[in-house]
Design a protein around this motif. Structure first.
Motif, PDB file in Angstrom:
ATOM      1  N   LEU A 298       1.169   5.639   1.083  1.00 28.54           N
ATOM      2  CA  LEU A 298       0.656   6.878   1.661  1.00 28.54           C
ATOM      3  C   LEU A 298       1.692   7.961   1.371  1.00 28.54           C
ATOM      4  O   LEU A 298       2.894   7.676   1.398  1.00 28.54           O
ATOM      5  CB  LEU A 298       0.473   6.759   3.177  1.00 28.54           C
ATOM      6  CG  LEU A 298      -0.889   6.405   3.738  1.00 28.54           C
ATOM      7  CD1 LEU A 298      -0.874   6.594   5.247  1.00 28.54           C
ATOM      8  CD2 LEU A 298      -2.005   7.251   3.136  1.00 28.54           C
TER       9      LEU A 298
ATOM     10  N   ARG B 232       0.846  -1.182   0.000  1.00 31.98           N
ATOM     11  CA  ARG B 232       0.000   0.000   0.000  1.00 31.98           C
ATOM     12  C   ARG B 232       0.888   1.240   0.000  1.00 31.98           C
ATOM     13  O   ARG B 232       2.096   1.119   0.203  1.00 31.98           O
ATOM     14  CB  ARG B 232      -0.927  -0.018   1.224  1.00 31.98           C
ATOM     15  CG  ARG B 232      -2.086  -1.003   1.067  1.00 31.98           C
ATOM     16  CD  ARG B 232      -2.909  -1.122   2.318  1.00 31.98           C
ATOM     17  NE  ARG B 232      -4.004  -2.095   2.162  1.00 31.98           N
ATOM     18  CZ  ARG B 232      -3.861  -3.417   2.244  1.00 31.98           C
ATOM     19  NH1 ARG B 232      -2.673  -3.954   2.509  1.00 31.98           N
ATOM     20  NH2 ARG B 232      -4.899  -4.213   2.067  1.00 31.98           N
TER      21      ARG B 232
ATOM     22  N   VAL C 191       2.885  10.128   3.179  1.00 30.13           N
ATOM     23  CA  VAL C 191       3.265  10.609   4.507  1.00 30.13           C
ATOM     24  C   VAL C 191       4.502   9.813   4.918  1.00 30.13           C
ATOM     25  O   VAL C 191       4.571   8.614   4.662  1.00 30.13           O
ATOM     26  CB  VAL C 191       2.131  10.366   5.530  1.00 30.13           C
ATOM     27  CG1 VAL C 191       2.586  10.714   6.938  1.00 30.13           C
ATOM     28  CG2 VAL C 191       0.880  11.151   5.168  1.00 30.13           C
ATOM     29  N   ASN C 192       5.446  10.494   5.526  1.00 31.27           N
ATOM     30  CA  ASN C 192       6.652   9.824   6.014  1.00 31.27           C
ATOM     31  C   ASN C 192       6.355   9.138   7.338  1.00 31.27           C
ATOM     32  O   ASN C 192       6.481   9.750   8.390  1.00 31.27           O
ATOM     33  CB  ASN C 192       7.741  10.883   6.236  1.00 31.27           C
ATOM     34  CG  ASN C 192       8.949  10.595   5.416  1.00 31.27           C
ATOM     35  OD1 ASN C 192       8.931   9.718   4.559  1.00 31.27           O
ATOM     36  ND2 ASN C 192      10.018  11.324   5.683  1.00 31.27           N
ATOM     37  N   ASP C 193       5.942   7.885   7.309  1.00 37.36           N
ATOM     38  CA  ASP C 193       5.479   7.236   8.530  1.00 37.36           C
ATOM     39  C   ASP C 193       6.231   5.921   8.712  1.00 37.36           C
ATOM     40  O   ASP C 193       5.877   4.899   8.133  1.00 37.36           O
ATOM     41  CB  ASP C 193       3.968   7.005   8.423  1.00 37.36           C
ATOM     42  CG  ASP C 193       3.356   6.545   9.732  1.00 37.36           C
ATOM     43  OD1 ASP C 193       4.100   5.998  10.570  1.00 37.36           O
ATOM     44  OD2 ASP C 193       2.150   6.721   9.911  1.00 37.36           O
ATOM     45  N   ARG C 194       7.287   5.971   9.531  1.00 35.75           N
ATOM     46  CA  ARG C 194       8.126   4.795   9.745  1.00 35.75           C
ATOM     47  C   ARG C 194       7.325   3.593  10.219  1.00 35.75           C
ATOM     48  O   ARG C 194       7.608   2.457   9.842  1.00 35.75           O
ATOM     49  CB  ARG C 194       9.195   5.082  10.813  1.00 35.75           C
ATOM     50  CG  ARG C 194      10.310   5.978  10.350  1.00 35.75           C
ATOM     51  CD  ARG C 194      11.044   6.576  11.558  1.00 35.75           C
ATOM     52  NE  ARG C 194      11.463   5.552  12.494  1.00 35.75           N
ATOM     53  CZ  ARG C 194      12.685   5.043  12.551  1.00 35.75           C
ATOM     54  NH1 ARG C 194      13.601   5.461  11.727  1.00 35.75           N
ATOM     55  NH2 ARG C 194      13.000   4.123  13.451  1.00 35.75           N
ATOM     56  N   SER C 195       6.327   3.853  11.057  1.00 37.83           N
ATOM     57  CA  SER C 195       5.569   2.750  11.653  1.00 37.83           C
ATOM     58  C   SER C 195       4.758   1.967  10.629  1.00 37.83           C
ATOM     59  O   SER C 195       4.299   0.866  10.904  1.00 37.83           O
ATOM     60  CB  SER C 195       4.623   3.273  12.732  1.00 37.83           C
ATOM     61  OG  SER C 195       5.360   3.829  13.797  1.00 37.83           O
ATOM     62  N   LEU C 196       4.558   2.558   9.452  1.00 33.58           N
ATOM     63  CA  LEU C 196       3.767   1.865   8.440  1.00 33.58           C
ATOM     64  C   LEU C 196       4.624   1.060   7.475  1.00 33.58           C
ATOM     65  O   LEU C 196       4.090   0.350   6.621  1.00 33.58           O
ATOM     66  CB  LEU C 196       2.909   2.861   7.654  1.00 33.58           C
ATOM     67  CG  LEU C 196       1.734   3.472   8.410  1.00 33.58           C
ATOM     68  CD1 LEU C 196       0.961   4.422   7.514  1.00 33.58           C
ATOM     69  CD2 LEU C 196       0.792   2.377   8.924  1.00 33.58           C
ATOM     70  N   ARG C 197       5.944   1.156   7.605  1.00 32.90           N
ATOM     71  CA  ARG C 197       6.798   0.432   6.650  1.00 32.90           C
ATOM     72  C   ARG C 197       6.552  -1.070   6.690  1.00 32.90           C
ATOM     73  O   ARG C 197       6.546  -1.741   5.678  1.00 32.90           O
ATOM     74  CB  ARG C 197       8.272   0.720   6.950  1.00 32.90           C
ATOM     75  CG  ARG C 197       8.685   2.093   6.470  1.00 32.90           C
ATOM     76  CD  ARG C 197      10.174   2.302   6.642  1.00 32.90           C
ATOM     77  NE  ARG C 197      10.457   3.732   6.672  1.00 32.90           N
ATOM     78  CZ  ARG C 197      11.558   4.251   7.147  1.00 32.90           C
ATOM     79  NH1 ARG C 197      12.517   3.475   7.638  1.00 32.90           N
ATOM     80  NH2 ARG C 197      11.743   5.553   7.140  1.00 32.90           N
ATOM     81  N   ASN C 198       6.381  -1.603   7.899  1.00 30.55           N
ATOM     82  CA  ASN C 198       6.134  -3.040   8.046  1.00 30.55           C
ATOM     83  C   ASN C 198       4.951  -3.241   8.967  1.00 30.55           C
ATOM     84  O   ASN C 198       5.027  -2.911  10.148  1.00 30.55           O
ATOM     85  CB  ASN C 198       7.374  -3.735   8.628  1.00 30.55           C
ATOM     86  CG  ASN C 198       8.569  -3.589   7.724  1.00 30.55           C
ATOM     87  OD1 ASN C 198       8.627  -4.186   6.668  1.00 30.55           O
ATOM     88  ND2 ASN C 198       9.521  -2.743   8.118  1.00 30.55           N
ATOM     89  N   VAL C 199       3.891  -3.792   8.412  1.00 35.51           N
ATOM     90  CA  VAL C 199       2.660  -3.971   9.184  1.00 35.51           C
ATOM     91  C   VAL C 199       2.091  -5.362   8.939  1.00 35.51           C
ATOM     92  O   VAL C 199       2.458  -6.048   7.982  1.00 35.51           O
ATOM     93  CB  VAL C 199       1.579  -2.928   8.792  1.00 35.51           C
ATOM     94  CG1 VAL C 199       2.100  -1.506   8.948  1.00 35.51           C
ATOM     95  CG2 VAL C 199       1.093  -3.157   7.375  1.00 35.51           C
ATOM     96  N   VAL C 200       1.217  -5.769   9.854  1.00 33.03           N
ATOM     97  CA  VAL C 200       0.404  -6.964   9.624  1.00 33.03           C
ATOM     98  C   VAL C 200      -1.037  -6.487   9.476  1.00 33.03           C
ATOM     99  O   VAL C 200      -1.532  -5.751  10.329  1.00 33.03           O
ATOM    100  CB  VAL C 200       0.520  -7.964  10.790  1.00 33.03           C
ATOM    101  CG1 VAL C 200      -0.463  -9.104  10.606  1.00 33.03           C
ATOM    102  CG2 VAL C 200       1.930  -8.513  10.882  1.00 33.03           C
TER     103      VAL C 200
ATOM    104  N   PHE D 295       3.648  -0.217   3.881  1.00 35.76           N
ATOM    105  CA  PHE D 295       3.305   0.966   3.092  1.00 35.76           C
ATOM    106  C   PHE D 295       4.601   1.565   2.545  1.00 35.76           C
ATOM    107  O   PHE D 295       5.574   1.732   3.274  1.00 35.76           O
ATOM    108  CB  PHE D 295       2.622   2.018   3.966  1.00 35.76           C
ATOM    109  CG  PHE D 295       1.183   1.728   4.261  1.00 35.76           C
ATOM    110  CD1 PHE D 295       0.829   0.745   5.178  1.00 35.76           C
ATOM    111  CD2 PHE D 295       0.161   2.441   3.652  1.00 35.76           C
ATOM    112  CE1 PHE D 295      -0.505   0.480   5.468  1.00 35.76           C
ATOM    113  CE2 PHE D 295      -1.169   2.192   3.939  1.00 35.76           C
ATOM    114  CZ  PHE D 295      -1.510   1.211   4.839  1.00 35.76           C
TER     115      PHE D 295
END
Lengths: 348, 348, 348, 348
Positions: free
Chosen positions: B166, B164, B168-177, B191
């Motif tokens: 976004l 996916r 937005v610079n969002d480190r927490s979204l780089r690796n998700v379940v 993301f």
């Protein structure tokens, strides 16, 4: 019988500057988005004129699968008022891209009572939902970054209320774990759809850019480990977020199938927020029309209540008339008739 | 000395219709986005004129923390060409909102060689990145839904390449379940930032709406359990996705600090994609200017190579001139001077 | 007054061979675990003698925080029967290590009516719970491996019922995502405590190694994508899993504070399983005693029901006597007295 | 030629008490686990006798897929020493259940040089690995609980080194996310196999229960947000964890195919830990034998180094002899012969 989309496509639209002129707004004061859509700066609201204009709320019996048609009635009512020589405008919610792409049929009226250009309104429109998505997720990213940077000072949130949003109907994003593989903060969170963003609700209640920023500052993001509320103002980014929403705050002007003015602005969900189009759109319409027709989400018990209790009280508005839409098909469904037989006469 | 932002704000902009007129395009043929930005329909590209126009590529030595200034040189060069009486336009990439909000300073040039309105270009601009974000994530949602619906037929993807995005610079979204709590498909994914979307790369290579749809159909989303490629065409949604990108495909017209025309369109990352502004923007500029200056991401070894090998070959373009930017500060850094001492004379 | 642990430590235990001898079992027929615990092979069960022995069930009113003492009454009753010259043994559940380490106080009786060696019984005992943990998680690992290996054949489970177990009270393991970073199968699952394992319930109902294997084969692990039940027999590993449980199937023999024989074997949770000690322990005790006292989890409405409806029917057992324990403190609590005042006289 | 398992099953074992008697240990001093296995209390170690006993290390060239046979040589050497009238025992590592169930063939020697009862040794044995698993995961649960309870005081660990363990080969557990749905602490962590537990390494180096507790107290679990090491002693649970390992600390006594004594105790992985059987088992064997043969994991470069540098230095041991096993098949493989042709003569 022509379909909605045939009617929409056959309609020859007027340049949006001409619609503004109808309202008494000079074309050079609006910000066009393509040839048939424009944003009208909030600075053009005239509170004195607002007081003299007459507001009409269109609400309905509890909605059913057969549909009720609040939007269509609202547009049709405006068309009728104009027909009999009254200066009337309609103020409606703008549709979410997400559910559109899924099942629902957009939110631009129907038949000869539509707002146009339908396809653009139902897709990106003037980018308001995208701006809310960007602003919302920027807060999310800055919040996670804040937690990450301040961990060494013993800072943590024992509860985080702020999730992320996307204007896409994506079941897989409802519940996610973020921050894996050492990047960011491991957290169980989720994505809501953009109309469910608190920023959307705020945008629809704000009366100016300053008021918008004040409301953003007060958003509660979570609860710190020692029990205090943690707000956007604690992140120190309300100004930047407000800049991201500056254009989105200005109401959108389009036209109906009969070239009368329509404001389509803001779309908070009625189930979790107040479910009405924006205060600034209503006031803008009232500044330049003698009659303004607007609607509220869901049935009268939910949507009209929220309209009166939240939007009207906050904005100092008072409708002169309330129209309750009740369709025969809707009444049949409430009476127990099956959807397959809903179009058959049933006069008993 | 004035800052970039002071210069930008002091500059009185011309209505975008006047910039179009300079190019020889009638104001009613463009789609304005506010007063100073507009989209120019791809149908206005004139391949005959493209052949006669002269393309100039601005590239650089390997970039350093001290910056190099390809964009500024590109704009400046265009200003100079116009000054000496040549009809010249610049074609540049549009900036990502994400990194802007983080560290980087936008991508609109600097000093008296800027493209304007800087703030709008650096924020939502004409919504192209938002459209790519929407389209990309709609594919993600439809893919997950497809997997979910076809599980009972034994369908599964043993590898999924499509993540996916976004802006937005969002480190927490780089690796998700994703897909937890029984909603959707449980999957370890992530993301990317919107400029890394394959749709962004495609948008910048497409030459028409039909070509865009063909390219979207061929996107490989994953590999099925029996080893076949699974593409967007297998989802059957390329048409709908193309509609979401229809407006985004049209190049954006803005102006420079000296009121000369500038096209800012498309922004794929140079590290993972080809890193150039769109083919349609370059061709549009070439259709209405005798000289078109454009740039390519990173240094000559990466960006100019990709410009020649990918963009030029696909689009049938051939620059008449290549400018390689090398700044004293950049050369100092490559020579080992510390960033703190980079502004001191060092003539040895 | 001495504490339970003081009483337990002061008690000089007899070698477990002597306890076996009391029952009429030759010491060389049992398998010692340390000096005071032993496993008695299921082959020593004598169905003829079982029929002649008299089974006594100890159940209770609904348990309260003040405790009821079914285990203590069961042991005490056995001590009394032996005192008056009857040959009596007690058959009880073995405690879980997990909750022990947390709050609860073990499950070995109290005062002068304890089973010993208390500390060993409350910790690893003869390893039965560890064997169930190993066997359960081996099935989990083999199941995931099966799914992984057969993905290319289009195999998948649309629902997986089999989780993992640990005999540790670990809240963080209740809900987990497994198979991340490309190792194994990404899945949202969780850990139960070992007494909640279906293998524990099965172990307590099995009457022989063959019966155990048959029951293991029939465990339903999940539902395939085409709607069929997927069982352990489909994995083809029931034999190996039975081997892992071979020793655990043999009842454990220990002694009471008065050196009379006690069987402590099996411990399924009464809330999700049938909550009684094993059928083989009851039958082993009945093979070598004229009277056997046993208990069932929770109150009579839950535990005694399950004892009669599940354990007795499956095993062909019928108690001659049921004792319902009701303590004054328990009755007070049910009557509304606060826990702080539970020890005060309250005769009204 | 008979298989290993045929030889093992045909061998009539002596009661474990008789093996203890051979060593000069009274049968009533050992703790039997079934008829053929026993634990020997660490208190029976006699440091004076240890000094006089002769330790022999069996190591090998780098191991290959063709196997080397260190364990078999170690057992065989002990059998030979006994044959020529020397009082000799062997001290070996105990096998992990996990890899056994997967591919590897157990670790109990082969042919007529085996330790028995092979099947029990290869499965649950005397429960040492289960005790390590329980103790390790109890620390994990208590650590998570500590973090959860102390969050409100601003406590957090910025790095957590302590994972969980299971003695099962389960790829899906290598990388997991725990603490979902509001239960416990959300964390990205994983499961190692039990032989990789730091407790296993500690158990094999400890010389007494006090020493074991001291080592447990010093285990580093993570790093606090303000940069301090967080140890088991900070949790305050080292005593309880030591109790869980009390029995596991006592060396296990079994017998060889020729009824000579063998100690099988402890099994840390040689790749991440020191890879030798326990110090207490070596010292126990040396207390009651004139010659003790022991082995070390992997080849001489890794295993023998760790044996000398870690085990011998910590325990004050010094082998009198080192045997380096090199098989023809192993040498062939190192020379490049394919596994399929490894059994063919190759004398060039």
């Amino acid at each position: 019988m022509k379909t909605d989309i045939q009617i929409a496509r056959e309609c020859e639209l007027l340049p949006i500057g001409e619609i503004a002129t109808q309202l008494g707004i000079a074309p050079e004061e609006i910000e066009p988005y393509g040839r048939y859509m424009a944003k009208v700066p909030v600075s053009l609201i005239d509170e004195q004129k607002v007081k003299k204009s007459r507001l009409i709320l269109v609400t309905a019996i509890s909605p059913t699968k057969a549909g009720i048609g609040k939007t269509t009635v609202s547009i049709g009512l405006t068309l009728g008022l104009n027909k009999i020589g009254k200066k009337a405008a309609v103020a409606l919610r703008e549709p979410s891209l997400g559910p559109c792409f899924g099942i629902k049929g957009g939110a631009a009226g129907g038949g000869y009572a539509q707002v146009l250009p339908m396809e653009k309104i139902n897709l990106h429109f003037t980018g308001d939902f995208h701006a809310v998505t960007s602003a919302h997720n920027t807060i999310s990213a800055l919040l996670d970054n804040y937690i990450y940077q301040h961990r060494k000072d013993g800072f943590s949130l024992r509860e985080i209320y702020w999730k992320r949003v996307l204007d896409v109907n994506d079941r897989s994003l409802r519940n996610v774990v973020t921050g894996l593989r050492g990047d960011g903060v491991v957290n169980e969170t989720g994505f809501d759809i953009t109309p469910a963003s608190e920023l959307m609700a705020i945008l629809c209640l704000a009366t100016s850019e300053e008021d918008l920023q004040r409301r953003i500052e007060n958003i509660v993001l979570g609860v710190t480990s020692d029990g205090k509320l943690f707000k956007v103002k604690d992140l120190g980014v309300a100004g930047a977020i407000t800049v991201l929403l500056r254009d989105a705050l200005n109401p959108n002007l389009v036209q109906t199938t009969e070239h009368t003015p329509a404001f389509i602005h803001g779309g908070p969900f009625a189930n979790i927020a107040h479910g009405c189009s924006s205060v600034v759109a209503t006031k803008m319409a009232m500044s330049y029309s003698d009659y303004v027709v607007t609607d509220a989400g869901f049935g009268a018990d939910l949507g009209a209540e929220k309209f009166f209790d939240i939007k009207c009280r906050k904005a100092g508005l008072l409708p002169r008339l309330v129209v309750i839409v009740a369709t025969t098909q809707g009444l049949k469904m409430h009476g127990g008739v099956d959807l397959d037989h809903i179009k058959e006469p049933n006069a008993k």
